[in-house]
Design an enzyme around this catalytic site. Structure first.
Site, PDB file in Angstrom:
ATOM      1  N   SER A 295       0.833  -1.218   0.000  1.00 29.42           N
ATOM      2  CA  SER A 295       0.000   0.000   0.000  1.00 29.42           C
ATOM      3  C   SER A 295       0.860   1.258   0.000  1.00 29.42           C
ATOM      4  O   SER A 295       0.617   2.190  -0.786  1.00 29.42           O
ATOM      5  CB  SER A 295      -0.958   0.007   1.191  1.00 29.42           C
ATOM      6  OG  SER A 295      -0.260  -0.169   2.405  1.00 29.42           O
TER       7      SER A 295
ATOM      8  N   HIS B 176      -2.154  -8.725   1.981  1.00 27.75           N
ATOM      9  CA  HIS B 176      -1.809  -7.459   2.660  1.00 27.75           C
ATOM     10  C   HIS B 176      -2.957  -7.112   3.610  1.00 27.75           C
ATOM     11  O   HIS B 176      -3.299  -7.910   4.471  1.00 27.75           O
ATOM     12  CB  HIS B 176      -1.534  -6.414   1.581  1.00 27.75           C
ATOM     13  CG  HIS B 176      -0.913  -5.139   2.059  1.00 27.75           C
ATOM     14  ND1 HIS B 176      -0.249  -5.020   3.244  1.00 27.75           N
ATOM     15  CD2 HIS B 176      -0.852  -3.895   1.475  1.00 27.75           C
ATOM     16  CE1 HIS B 176       0.190  -3.776   3.391  1.00 27.75           C
ATOM     17  NE2 HIS B 176      -0.172  -3.070   2.332  1.00 27.75           N
TER      18      HIS B 176
ATOM     19  N   HIS C   2       5.478 -12.462   7.723  1.00 20.96           N
ATOM     20  CA  HIS C   2       5.720 -11.084   7.290  1.00 20.96           C
ATOM     21  C   HIS C   2       6.944 -11.044   6.383  1.00 20.96           C
ATOM     22  O   HIS C   2       7.859 -11.854   6.540  1.00 20.96           O
ATOM     23  CB  HIS C   2       5.954 -10.144   8.487  1.00 20.96           C
ATOM     24  CG  HIS C   2       5.722  -8.708   8.150  1.00 20.96           C
ATOM     25  ND1 HIS C   2       6.709  -7.903   7.645  1.00 20.96           N
ATOM     26  CD2 HIS C   2       4.599  -7.954   8.200  1.00 20.96           C
ATOM     27  CE1 HIS C   2       6.203  -6.708   7.422  1.00 20.96           C
ATOM     28  NE2 HIS C   2       4.927  -6.703   7.748  1.00 20.96           N
TER      29      HIS C   2
ATOM     30  N   ARG D 152       2.587  -4.299  16.721  1.00 24.88           N
ATOM     31  CA  ARG D 152       1.215  -3.813  16.507  1.00 24.88           C
ATOM     32  C   ARG D 152       0.229  -4.888  16.998  1.00 24.88           C
ATOM     33  O   ARG D 152      -0.849  -4.591  17.485  1.00 24.88           O
ATOM     34  CB  ARG D 152       0.971  -3.505  15.024  1.00 24.88           C
ATOM     35  CG  ARG D 152       1.892  -2.412  14.483  1.00 24.88           C
ATOM     36  CD  ARG D 152       1.753  -2.244  12.981  1.00 24.88           C
ATOM     37  NE  ARG D 152       2.107  -3.464  12.261  1.00 24.88           N
ATOM     38  CZ  ARG D 152       1.984  -3.635  10.958  1.00 24.88           C
ATOM     39  NH1 ARG D 152       1.509  -2.644  10.210  1.00 24.88           N
ATOM     40  NH2 ARG D 152       2.336  -4.763  10.374  1.00 24.88           N
TER      41      ARG D 152
ATOM     42  N   ASP E  18      -2.579  -8.094  11.576  1.00 24.17           N
ATOM     43  CA  ASP E  18      -3.933  -8.490  11.169  1.00 24.17           C
ATOM     44  C   ASP E  18      -4.498  -9.644  11.998  1.00 24.17           C
ATOM     45  O   ASP E  18      -5.696  -9.907  11.957  1.00 24.17           O
ATOM     46  CB  ASP E  18      -3.942  -8.871   9.682  1.00 24.17           C
ATOM     47  CG  ASP E  18      -3.563  -7.685   8.818  1.00 24.17           C
ATOM     48  OD1 ASP E  18      -4.101  -6.600   9.061  1.00 24.17           O
ATOM     49  OD2 ASP E  18      -2.723  -7.840   7.918  1.00 24.17           O
TER      50      ASP E  18
HETATM   51  N1  CMX Z   1       0.874 -19.404   6.226  1.00 26.53           N
HETATM   52  C1  CMX Z   1       1.317 -20.351   5.357  1.00 26.53           C
HETATM   53  N2  CMX Z   1       2.391 -20.199   4.575  1.00 26.53           N
HETATM   54  C2  CMX Z   1       3.067 -19.048   4.709  1.00 26.53           C
HETATM   55  C3  CMX Z   1       2.704 -18.045   5.627  1.00 26.53           C
HETATM   56  C4  CMX Z   1       1.534 -18.248   6.398  1.00 26.53           C
HETATM   57  N3  CMX Z   1       1.071 -17.336   7.235  1.00 26.53           N
HETATM   58  N4  CMX Z   1       3.582 -17.033   5.527  1.00 26.53           N
HETATM   59  C5  CMX Z   1       4.476 -17.368   4.570  1.00 26.53           C
HETATM   60  N5  CMX Z   1       4.164 -18.597   4.076  1.00 26.53           N
HETATM   61  C6  CMX Z   1       4.802 -19.301   2.966  1.00 26.53           C
HETATM   62  C7  CMX Z   1       4.715 -18.433   1.724  1.00 26.53           C
HETATM   63  O1  CMX Z   1       3.429 -18.567   1.082  1.00 26.53           O
HETATM   64  C8  CMX Z   1       5.846 -18.978   0.892  1.00 26.53           C
HETATM   65  O2  CMX Z   1       5.403 -20.198   0.330  1.00 26.53           O
HETATM   66  P1  CMX Z   1       5.893 -20.665  -1.150  1.00 26.53           P
HETATM   67  O3  CMX Z   1       7.358 -20.886  -1.000  1.00 26.53           O
HETATM   68  O4  CMX Z   1       5.104 -21.885  -1.400  1.00 26.53           O
HETATM   69  O5  CMX Z   1       5.572 -19.535  -2.062  1.00 26.53           O
HETATM   70  C9  CMX Z   1       6.894 -19.294   1.959  1.00 26.53           C
HETATM   71  O6  CMX Z   1       6.174 -19.439   3.197  1.00 26.53           O
HETATM   72  C10 CMX Z   1       7.939 -18.212   2.107  1.00 26.53           C
HETATM   73  O7  CMX Z   1       7.295 -16.974   2.326  1.00 26.53           O
HETATM   74  P2  CMX Z   1       7.997 -15.818   3.202  1.00 26.53           P
HETATM   75  O8  CMX Z   1       9.249 -15.436   2.491  1.00 26.53           O
HETATM   76  O9  CMX Z   1       8.115 -16.235   4.616  1.00 26.53           O
HETATM   77  O10 CMX Z   1       6.904 -14.679   3.153  1.00 26.53           O
HETATM   78  P3  CMX Z   1       6.711 -13.542   2.047  1.00 26.53           P
HETATM   79  O11 CMX Z   1       7.619 -12.411   2.352  1.00 26.53           O
HETATM   80  O12 CMX Z   1       6.765 -14.103   0.665  1.00 26.53           O
HETATM   81  O13 CMX Z   1       5.177 -13.119   2.305  1.00 26.53           O
HETATM   82  C11 CMX Z   1       3.306 -12.578   3.627  1.00 26.53           C
HETATM   83  C12 CMX Z   1       4.799 -12.382   3.426  1.00 26.53           C
HETATM   84  C13 CMX Z   1       2.811 -11.632   4.716  1.00 26.53           C
HETATM   85  C14 CMX Z   1       2.573 -12.251   2.308  1.00 26.53           C
HETATM   86  C15 CMX Z   1       3.047 -14.059   4.047  1.00 26.53           C
HETATM   87  O14 CMX Z   1       3.659 -14.313   5.294  1.00 26.53           O
HETATM   88  C16 CMX Z   1       1.586 -14.416   4.115  1.00 26.53           C
HETATM   89  O15 CMX Z   1       0.996 -14.795   3.075  1.00 26.53           O
HETATM   90  N6  CMX Z   1       0.932 -14.326   5.333  1.00 26.53           N
HETATM   91  C17 CMX Z   1      -0.487 -14.567   5.468  1.00 26.53           C
HETATM   92  C18 CMX Z   1      -1.274 -13.363   4.989  1.00 26.53           C
HETATM   93  C19 CMX Z   1      -1.115 -12.194   5.931  1.00 26.53           C
HETATM   94  O16 CMX Z   1      -1.264 -12.304   7.142  1.00 26.53           O
HETATM   95  N7  CMX Z   1      -0.848 -11.006   5.365  1.00 26.53           N
HETATM   96  C20 CMX Z   1      -0.799  -9.745   6.145  1.00 26.53           C
HETATM   97  C21 CMX Z   1       0.606  -9.212   6.359  1.00 26.53           C
HETATM   98  C22 CMX Z   1       0.560  -7.887   7.107  1.00 26.53           C
HETATM   99  C23 CMX Z   1      -0.074  -6.814   6.250  1.00 26.53           C
HETATM  100  O17 CMX Z   1       0.530  -6.461   5.231  1.00 26.53           O
HETATM  101  O18 CMX Z   1      -1.176  -6.365   6.551  1.00 26.53           O
END
Ligand code: CMX
Length: 435
Positions: A240, A270, A317, A326, A372
């Site tokens: 964002s 996000h 994250h 937070r 979140d």
């Molecule tokens: N549940 C399951 N798998 C997860 C996970 C979770 N909460 N967080 C990361 N992973 C997975 C990723 O999908 C990725 O899988 P692949 O290798 O199959 O693609 C792997 O672990 C590595 O990811 P990462 O490097 O740890 O995380 P990223 O930097 O790529 O992504 C984020 C970060 C937040 C998108 C991810 O942790 C996620 O999808 N979390 C759940 C959604 C969420 O809570 N988003 C809100 C974040 C805060 C905000 O911006 O508001």
């Protein structure tokens, strides 16, 4: 001119030589390097943005202008009888780096209040949309509809010196921020409360007025203050903030930029994760019927979700490697105000079981909860159960940080953003892969 604007003018004049010197004398100094994994992997960790509004340390979490969350909440002045500070004071802090005095808040609030009151056509735009439109779509459209109000766009059209870009950008930003709480509350009441709209009360601060327009009693005013402050800024690289910055870098005005910002926030990876947490939890609760959640059942549900190829919302994250402060700030609020709430118990049980499971699964780099994971439960408790709406409140908060960034980017003359792409073939060549 308000005290805040005068102060900002002075600070900008003082800051400009620092940025100019860095570019002129040290422009070739390396900040880092980019790997193949970073180029393919969403630029994770590439140091290519500059902001002084906030800084995110992976282990410590966010600092707003050098203040941690507990320090920010303790240092900012509060409305009489309130547990949480004025959001207006936080706007002042993000823009200037200074904690405002009561007098400075009063001066800013008087100016801010004059800017409140969104034009009727904004509500007409919302009213014209089908009621089942997602509230984030309504919010984004409402912000975009106000673009015709942009002072920056008008002044740019008339001819504006680059050194003065920040000034109408500041005016647009304050005009927009002052209206966002009203637009958000309008969407809520229009969509979920049969259009029974509550008029703003200008004698109240931003958090108090939002709670009033939502029609929810105390301490929801404090919930709103906390919510807007916590979500305001998380440095510049998140979707964002980066979208807002990117769009503004083309000198699109803040209406275009903040509308774009909300569209990025609306993604489930996000900001939308806060509604996803509640939706997912509801699934858990439905499956468990009225049973008390046991650790075993909860673990099973988490594994089932992972095995079906979905993420656990509210966990993980891109930058953080510890529990999000937070999350902690909201958890403390829950422990004080709603310790026995059944959903809070579920959320707390998740905190107990999810990190170990994510570690065992071995994929997520950060197994800890983010903002979140906790925000929805507070809203639910105070009666905002239409979780589609949660990201709209996130947007109101996030706009505070993103507009502060845009004002400063204009003041320091940051250019249009334009990173360079390469082809897969080029990456293979760099990597020394022979065909
Ligand atoms: N549940 C399951 N798998 C997860 C996970 C979770 N909460 N967080 C990361 N992973 C997975 C990723 O999908 C990725 O899988 P692949 O290798 O199959 O693609 C792997 O672990 C590595 O990811 P990462 O490097 O740890 O995380 P990223 O930097 O790529 O992504 C984020 C970060 C937040 C998108 C991810 O942790 C996620 O999808 N979390 C759940 C959604 C969420 O809570 N988003 C809100 C974040 C805060 C905000 O911006 O508001």
């Amino acid at each position: 001119m308000s005290i805040l604007k005068q102060k900002l003018e002075q600070k900008i004049a003082d800051w400009r030589p620092r940025t100019e010197r860095l570019v002129k004398e040290y422009g070739d100094v390396k900040v880092g390097e980019v790997t193949v994994a970073q180029a393919i992997g969403g630029m994770r960790g590439v140091k290519s943005l500059v902001t002084d509004i906030s800084y995110l340390d992976p282990m410590e979490g966010i600092r707003f202008r050098g203040y941690t969350i507990p320090e920010t909440l303790a240092a900012l002045p509060k409305p009489q009888g309130a547990e949480m500070p004025y959001v207006e004071g936080h706007i002042y802090l993000l823009l200037t780096g200074e904690i405002p005095s009561e007098e400075q808040i009063a001066d800013f609030t008087a100016d801010f209040n004059k800017r409140k009151g969104a034009p009727q056509y904004v509500f007409d735009v919302i009213n014209a949309m089908p009621k089942d439109t997602h509230p984030m779509t309504m919010f984004s459209a409402a912000v975009l509809a106000m673009q015709r109000e942009s002072i920056f766009a008008q002044k740019y059209h008339d001819g504006l010196h680059k050194n003065e870009y920040w000034e109408p950008t500041y005016e647009d930003s304050m005009n927009l921020l002052a209206k966002l709480a009203q637009i958000a509350a309008y969407i809520y009441r229009y969509k979920y409360k049969d259009g029974d709209i509550i008029k703003p009360d200008l004698s109240l601060d931003m958090g108090g007025n939002f709670a009033h327009m939502m029609g929810i009693d105390k301490p929801y005013d404090d919930v709103s203050r906390l919510y807007f402050i916590l979500h305001s800024d998380h440095e510049s690289g998140n979707v964002s903030a980066h979208t807002g910055h990117l769009v503004a870098s083309a000198l699109s005005d803040v209406y275009y930029s903040i509308s774009a910002m909300t569209n990025g926030l609306a993604g489930p990876l996000h900001g939308l994760a806060n509604q996803e947490v509640l939706r997912w939890l509801q699934g858990v609760m439905d499956k468990m019927g009225n049973q008390e959640p046991t650790e075993e059942l909860m673990k099973q549900f988490v594994w089932d979700t992972l095995k079906s190829g979905q993420v656990i919302p509210g966990y993980g994250h891109a930058v953080l490697r510890k529990t999000d402060p937070r999350y902690t700030a909201q958890r403390e609020f829950c422990l004080k105000h709603l310790p026995d709430d059944p959903i809070f118990k579920y959320v707390d049980l998740l905190y107990k079981v999810v990190p170990d499971i994510l570690v065992e699964q071995g994929k997520a780099k950060n197994p800890w909860p983010n903002v979140d994971a906790q925000s929805g439960v507070i809203q639910w408790y105070y009666g905002v159960r239409e979780y589609d709406f949660y990201t709209v409140m996130f947007s109101v908060g996030r706009a505070i940080g993103v507009t502060a960034n845009i004002i400063w980017a204009r003041a320091l003359g940051y250019p249009i953003e334009r990173p360079k792409s390469v082809t897969t073939e080029m990456l293979e060549a760099v990597a020394g892969i022979k065909k």
